[in-house]
Design a protein around this motif. Sequence first.
Motif, mmCIF file in Angstrom:
data_model
loop_
_atom_site.group_PDB
_atom_site.id
_atom_site.type_symbol
_atom_site.label_atom_id
_atom_site.label_comp_id
_atom_site.label_asym_id
_atom_site.label_seq_id
_atom_site.Cartn_x
_atom_site.Cartn_y
_atom_site.Cartn_z
ATOM 1 N N TRP A 93 -15.077 -53.210 -10.827
ATOM 2 C CA TRP A 93 -15.780 -54.280 -10.804
ATOM 3 C C TRP A 93 -16.324 -54.222 -12.282
ATOM 4 O O TRP A 93 -16.623 -55.655 -12.676
ATOM 5 C CB TRP A 93 -17.112 -53.771 -9.895
ATOM 6 N N THR A 94 -16.547 -53.260 -12.882
ATOM 7 C CA THR A 94 -17.251 -53.553 -14.221
ATOM 8 C C THR A 94 -16.116 -54.639 -15.070
ATOM 9 O O THR A 94 -16.852 -55.340 -15.741
ATOM 10 C CB THR A 94 -17.254 -52.341 -15.011
ATOM 11 N N PHE A 97 -15.817 -58.165 -13.864
ATOM 12 C CA PHE A 97 -17.332 -58.988 -14.187
ATOM 13 C C PHE A 97 -17.443 -59.351 -15.772
ATOM 14 O O PHE A 97 -17.204 -60.509 -16.019
ATOM 15 C CB PHE A 97 -18.445 -58.189 -13.810
ATOM 16 N N LEU A 98 -16.993 -58.350 -16.711
ATOM 17 C CA LEU A 98 -17.111 -58.653 -17.900
ATOM 18 C C LEU A 98 -15.915 -59.585 -18.428
ATOM 19 O O LEU A 98 -16.155 -60.453 -19.179
ATOM 20 C CB LEU A 98 -17.044 -57.355 -18.802
ATOM 21 N N LEU A 100 -14.376 -61.763 -16.320
ATOM 22 C CA LEU A 100 -14.722 -63.240 -15.976
ATOM 23 C C LEU A 100 -15.639 -64.021 -16.867
ATOM 24 O O LEU A 100 -15.554 -65.136 -17.123
ATOM 25 C CB LEU A 100 -15.037 -63.161 -14.621
ATOM 26 N N TYR A 101 -16.605 -63.303 -17.271
ATOM 27 C CA TYR A 101 -17.855 -63.573 -18.242
ATOM 28 C C TYR A 101 -17.244 -64.156 -19.443
ATOM 29 O O TYR A 101 -17.233 -65.329 -19.745
ATOM 30 C CB TYR A 101 -18.999 -62.684 -18.463
ATOM 31 N N LEU A 102 -16.504 -63.446 -20.022
ATOM 32 C CA LEU A 102 -15.788 -63.747 -21.241
ATOM 33 C C LEU A 102 -14.902 -64.912 -21.276
ATOM 34 O O LEU A 102 -15.055 -65.890 -22.008
ATOM 35 C CB LEU A 102 -15.038 -62.242 -21.742
ATOM 36 N N PHE A 104 -15.023 -67.354 -18.948
ATOM 37 C CA PHE A 104 -15.637 -68.389 -18.711
ATOM 38 C C PHE A 104 -16.168 -69.000 -20.093
ATOM 39 O O PHE A 104 -16.170 -70.059 -20.339
ATOM 40 C CB PHE A 104 -16.976 -68.313 -17.747
ATOM 41 N N ILE A 105 -16.960 -68.162 -20.800
ATOM 42 C CA ILE A 105 -17.678 -68.386 -21.906
ATOM 43 C C ILE A 105 -16.563 -69.109 -23.061
ATOM 44 O O ILE A 105 -16.791 -70.247 -23.315
ATOM 45 C CB ILE A 105 -18.242 -67.288 -22.766
ATOM 46 N N GLN A 108 -14.742 -72.518 -21.792
ATOM 47 C CA GLN A 108 -15.780 -73.593 -21.837
ATOM 48 C C GLN A 108 -16.120 -74.264 -23.221
ATOM 49 O O GLN A 108 -15.857 -75.320 -23.378
ATOM 50 C CB GLN A 108 -17.246 -72.876 -21.264
#
Lengths: 126, 322
Positions: A93-94, A97-98, A100-102, A104-105, A108
């Motif tokens: 999960w860790t 999550f990290l 996906l965040y990276l 996306f940013i 984008q």
Amino acid sequence: MAHEHKLEIFRGLVKFKSNTQKIWGVLIFLSIVTAIEVVLGIYKPEWSMAQVLGMKLLNWIFIILTIVKAYYITWDFMHMRDETKGLRRAVVWTTIFLILYLIFILLQEGGYVFKVYDEGFIKRDF
Amino acid sequence: MSTAVAEGKTWSGGNEPLKASYGKMMMWFFIVSDALTFSGFLAAYGFSRFKFISEWPIADEVFTHVPFLHGQELPMIYVAFMTFILIMSSVTMVLAVDAGHHLNKAKVTLYMFLTIIGGLIFVGSQAWEWATFIKGDYGAVQTKGGNILQFVDTDGHRVALRDFVVAGHTDRAAHERKNGLWFVDEAPLPPFTVEEVVKGLESHENVLVRTQLLNEHGEKTVLSREESLKQIKENGKLVVEGANLHVNEYGSPLFADFFFFITGFHGFHVFSGVVINIIIFFNVVLGTYERRKSYEMVEKVGLYWHFVDLVWVFVFTFFYLV
């Protein structure tokens, strides 16, 4: 713990008699997936060129197949399937999550920079 | 049991809620951090690609070579082979781990050996892939703005510079340490000058220029004959063959930079994996784990080795497929 393995994949659809057998089973599955990727990549069928959510359908297929492969490598080769829930979640999960965040940013932002270049360095004209 | 006693048992240590040894758990958390490093690199690649989405090189046109099959266009075949080798060595690794659980020294030895061989084949293949990429094949002209102009015939097939450009005599010698300032040197001079390319283009009616820009079919734009001549004459600045950190005949130099950095970093992981595997292999042969009655060390390096395979699956997708 270390000597007991869960011997089923595809949610119990395929069951193996021993751990060795399961390893070969997973190898066959991974090889098939890779072969599909290569064939699709070489022939690039017309239907897969459709745009889905800002990307070609083919690219989505590649990404999904990659994640499928990653799942089986982690779960069966690295024996994540046999670890406790706590360890599994702490690791998986860790990371997910990290990442996906990276992604996306950065994607984008990359798209934004492209648009700025593309539209003559004007993003918003008041 | 009173609460005080239960608390004492819970908090005084010795519990193993994750039922994994310290070493294995730390290997997992190392893998988490390494996975984040790699995803940082791949996401940066994604950023640059999205930034230049309309002109990024097409991987199928870049990686088309297979050793011993000269001059044939076989996109992805060799990388698929490399992927298969790495998955195969992952399988022998997991078989070694399994044999370790049964304390079968002979089998662990054999499977560890096969894993090392697989790793070496992979690293060798990657070195070959790099060499091919650095050498390049068709050559191109870089413009003043840093864009790449490639050459195609009227059917859209790529044409190599050496097939239509005649090298003239030139007195310009490459500046090396031994013939100039000892503390500076320059890259090897390109075999042709831009003027020679212009002459070659003028005398070959069927050669056209192809730009970096992708059209609506996802193919590179081919210019008309007049446009081709005009572009080369007005904007051509440097003849480029192959790729390095500064120039790249296949398109954006960033593509080459990321290729070298990400596959290089991955290749370094494979290399260190092979070294660690060799160390463990000798420990197995010497019977260290036999005496210890536990082959957990094999399991730990196994985790690392599978992780390297896992990363390659992603590199394969994002560099060669997508």
